[in-house]
Design a protein around this motif. Structure first.
Motif, mmCIF file in Angstrom:
data_model
loop_
_atom_site.group_PDB
_atom_site.id
_atom_site.type_symbol
_atom_site.label_atom_id
_atom_site.label_comp_id
_atom_site.label_asym_id
_atom_site.label_seq_id
_atom_site.Cartn_x
_atom_site.Cartn_y
_atom_site.Cartn_z
ATOM 1 N N HIS A 45 0.807 -1.229 0.000
ATOM 2 C CA HIS A 45 0.000 0.000 0.000
ATOM 3 C C HIS A 45 0.836 1.274 0.000
ATOM 4 O O HIS A 45 0.314 2.348 0.326
ATOM 5 C CB HIS A 45 -0.937 0.006 1.212
ATOM 6 N N VAL A 46 2.103 1.187 -0.362
ATOM 7 C CA VAL A 46 2.992 2.347 -0.322
ATOM 8 C C VAL A 46 2.356 3.529 -1.048
ATOM 9 O O VAL A 46 1.873 3.406 -2.170
ATOM 10 C CB VAL A 46 4.377 2.000 -0.922
ATOM 11 N N GLY A 47 2.338 4.678 -0.359
ATOM 12 C CA GLY A 47 1.795 5.912 -0.919
ATOM 13 C C GLY A 47 0.313 6.121 -0.683
ATOM 14 O O GLY A 47 -0.205 7.213 -0.906
ATOM 15 N N ASN A 48 -0.375 5.087 -0.213
ATOM 16 C CA ASN A 48 -1.823 5.187 0.007
ATOM 17 C C ASN A 48 -2.132 5.774 1.380
ATOM 18 O O ASN A 48 -1.389 5.574 2.338
ATOM 19 C CB ASN A 48 -2.490 3.821 -0.097
ATOM 20 N N PRO A 49 -3.288 6.447 1.503
ATOM 21 C CA PRO A 49 -3.729 6.911 2.818
ATOM 22 C C PRO A 49 -4.238 5.731 3.637
ATOM 23 O O PRO A 49 -4.460 4.642 3.097
ATOM 24 C CB PRO A 49 -4.870 7.873 2.481
ATOM 25 N N PRO A 50 -4.460 5.932 4.923
ATOM 26 C CA PRO A 50 -5.051 4.867 5.733
ATOM 27 C C PRO A 50 -6.396 4.415 5.148
ATOM 28 O O PRO A 50 -7.110 5.189 4.509
ATOM 29 C CB PRO A 50 -5.230 5.511 7.106
ATOM 30 N N TYR A 51 -6.715 3.159 5.389
ATOM 31 C CA TYR A 51 -7.939 2.530 4.917
ATOM 32 C C TYR A 51 -9.146 3.372 5.358
ATOM 33 O O TYR A 51 -9.250 3.770 6.532
ATOM 34 C CB TYR A 51 -7.985 1.125 5.512
ATOM 35 N N ALA A 52 -10.064 3.647 4.431
ATOM 36 C CA ALA A 52 -11.190 4.555 4.693
ATOM 37 C C ALA A 52 -11.994 4.180 5.939
ATOM 38 O O ALA A 52 -12.312 5.065 6.759
ATOM 39 C CB ALA A 52 -12.081 4.661 3.469
ATOM 40 N N PRO A 53 -12.365 2.907 6.145
ATOM 41 C CA PRO A 53 -13.106 2.580 7.375
ATOM 42 C C PRO A 53 -12.291 2.842 8.655
ATOM 43 O O PRO A 53 -12.857 3.214 9.683
ATOM 44 C CB PRO A 53 -13.436 1.096 7.218
ATOM 45 N N MET A 54 -10.965 2.677 8.581
ATOM 46 C CA MET A 54 -10.123 2.974 9.744
ATOM 47 C C MET A 54 -10.117 4.467 10.000
ATOM 48 O O MET A 54 -10.234 4.911 11.149
ATOM 49 C CB MET A 54 -8.692 2.467 9.493
ATOM 50 N N GLN A 55 -10.001 5.256 8.932
ATOM 51 C CA GLN A 55 -10.027 6.712 9.091
ATOM 52 C C GLN A 55 -11.355 7.172 9.696
ATOM 53 O O GLN A 55 -11.378 8.041 10.574
ATOM 54 C CB GLN A 55 -9.831 7.411 7.743
ATOM 55 N N ALA A 56 -12.455 6.593 9.222
ATOM 56 C CA ALA A 56 -13.778 6.987 9.714
ATOM 57 C C ALA A 56 -13.939 6.662 11.201
ATOM 58 O O ALA A 56 -14.454 7.483 11.971
ATOM 59 C CB ALA A 56 -14.870 6.297 8.900
ATOM 60 N N ALA A 57 -13.478 5.483 11.602
ATOM 61 C CA ALA A 57 -13.573 5.098 13.015
ATOM 62 C C ALA A 57 -12.713 6.012 13.885
ATOM 63 O O ALA A 57 -13.139 6.425 14.977
ATOM 64 C CB ALA A 57 -13.164 3.639 13.191
ATOM 65 N N ALA A 58 -11.517 6.347 13.406
ATOM 66 C CA ALA A 58 -10.638 7.246 14.156
ATOM 67 C C ALA A 58 -11.243 8.651 14.234
ATOM 68 O O ALA A 58 -11.225 9.280 15.293
ATOM 69 C CB ALA A 58 -9.258 7.282 13.506
#
Length: 150
Positions: A45-58
């Motif tokens: 996943h190099v260069g990608n942002p954190p996984y969308a569901p993880m970002q939403a939970a955070a």
């Protein structure tokens, strides 16, 4: 003196970026001088942002991970950081395989910093789908690490 801490998981899109984001926010609230980063043992996943569901939970808990981007752990990280924290035994094993001869940088599992969870690792929510459990563990371990560094 600023302490430099690296959080490491497999893909650097769920556990380690949430650990970095939560820890840096809580450390700032505690007035702790730290530099943080996160990395993955894989390059998926190099260069990608954190996984969308993880970002939403955070974000639901007030932690913003949107500025983070995945990168791969390298042997140079042993020189760049004072402490390297893996999320599970597999991560720690992958980290240790890259340890340069003579490096004394400590490597620990994040749950070593808390006993209140009863867990010996941070499960990967990419597979478990339990993003709240990950954040519970990360918050508890972050508070334990802050207490240890204070």
């Amino acid at each position: 003196m600023t302490t430099r801490i690296l959080f490491v998981c497999l893909g650097n899109i769920c556990r380690s970026p949430s650990a970095e984001g939560v820890f840096r926010a809580l450390a700032a609230e505690a007035g702790l001088e730290v530099e943080t980063d996160s990395a993955g043992t894989s390059d998926w996943h190099v260069g990608n942002p954190p996984y969308a569901p993880m970002q939403a939970a955070a974000k639901a808990r007030g932690f913003d991970l949107s500025d983070l981007r995945a990168r791969q752990f390298t042997a140079r990280d042993f020189e760049a950081f004072d402490l390297i924290i893996g999320m599970d035994d597999s991560n720690v094993g992958s980290i240790e395989r890259l340890r340069p001869a003579g490096s004394q940088t400590p490597v620990q599992i994040f749950t070593d910093f808390t006993s209140e969870t009863g867990m010996d690792h941070v499960p990967d929510p990419y597979y478990t789908r339990d993003f709240d459990q990950t954040l519970d563990l990360v918050q508890a371990a972050s508070l334990g690490l802050i207490a240890r560094l204070s």
